[in-house]
Design an enzyme around this catalytic site. Sequence first.
Site, mmCIF file in Angstrom:
data_model
loop_
_atom_site.group_PDB
_atom_site.id
_atom_site.type_symbol
_atom_site.label_atom_id
_atom_site.label_comp_id
_atom_site.label_asym_id
_atom_site.label_seq_id
_atom_site.Cartn_x
_atom_site.Cartn_y
_atom_site.Cartn_z
ATOM 1 N N SER A 137 34.878 -73.143 -3.977
ATOM 2 C CA SER A 137 34.694 -72.293 -3.128
ATOM 3 C C SER A 137 33.399 -72.135 -2.459
ATOM 4 O O SER A 137 32.178 -72.465 -3.368
ATOM 5 C CB SER A 137 34.657 -71.131 -3.427
ATOM 6 O OG SER A 137 34.593 -70.639 -2.108
ATOM 7 N N TYR A 194 36.623 -63.659 -8.222
ATOM 8 C CA TYR A 194 37.505 -64.357 -7.942
ATOM 9 C C TYR A 194 35.662 -65.276 -7.104
ATOM 10 O O TYR A 194 35.984 -66.890 -7.903
ATOM 11 C CB TYR A 194 37.863 -64.293 -6.171
ATOM 12 C CG TYR A 194 38.393 -65.766 -5.432
ATOM 13 C CD1 TYR A 194 39.014 -66.832 -5.751
ATOM 14 C CD2 TYR A 194 36.585 -65.684 -3.909
ATOM 15 C CE1 TYR A 194 38.743 -67.690 -5.067
ATOM 16 C CE2 TYR A 194 37.121 -67.063 -3.772
ATOM 17 C CZ TYR A 194 37.646 -68.330 -3.860
ATOM 18 O OH TYR A 194 38.525 -69.243 -3.305
#
Length: 260
Positions: A140, A154
């Site tokens: 990401s 995350y």
Amino acid sequence: MLTALAGRTAIITGGSKGIGRGLAKRFGEAGLNVLVVARSLTEAERVAAEIGPSASGFAADVRDAAACQAFAAAALERYGRIDVLCANAGIFPAARLDVMTGDDFDTVMDTNLKGTFLSVAAVLPAMKARRWGRIVVTSSITGPITGYPGWAHYGASKAGQLGFVRTAAIELAPWGITMNAVMPGNIRTEGLDGLGPDYFAKMEASIPMARLGGAEDIANAALFFASEEAAYITGQSLVIDGGQVLPESLAALEDLGGPA
Ligand code: NAP
């Protein structure tokens, strides 16, 4: 024109929704056999049915080493080979630091980071036996490049994936196996839909291309990493975000203009 990968086999973890579903469909269109892996067999089989007879579903939780071994065994049994792994399964529950628990942290790390390792470990014997393999990890921009309140765990898991990729790529290079990462920005998926319209509006306003991406944007890059032509690229990561990480400040997005 890339060399055809038809007849080879790709395993897509988290293939039942969102980016994974886009990966599964793109690899299916390219003529590969596709094993769609998710915890829900029903959902995995639904996507496999969308692709056609060259795809099938398999239920596995990537946090479980035995389950990962089982999806690798199923791919070999059904298709006789494993050429490509897209280690894509991931979760992004939000929790700010004042409420985040150790269990919250562990769940995200176990799925996103340890799950990547366990998925990779499971396919390596088959790839090493053929002296050929392509592994594409879904990281990401959040973590390696950017931050967002609620996603400290995350972001750590997504940055951790890139560290894993760099060393693993060195170890696997002698076997003809490459490992690279895609770094999506904000992509319209079932998982992201839960964040609501306000989130989408603000995100669109912060992206130079003024729109969120689609799963196909990630899938096209992954298909390139999986190609013969990408044989000399390993340990790398590619941002696919419509330019989201580029502006230095909000001012950089003001009065952009563009075609009428
Ligand atoms: P999504 O729509 O929520 O889909 C997640 C997929 O992963 C589903 O197929 C889900 O199926 C599966 N999954 C979740 N936990 C699993 C587990 N423990 N074992 C096996 N499968 C599991 O998510 P997404 O938005 O497509 O995100 C996919 C990946 O892209 C993630 O790694 C995420 O971090 C990354 N990413 C997404 C975005 C974005 O904007 N959407 C941006 C950057 C990175 P089951 O629930 O049935 O298991």
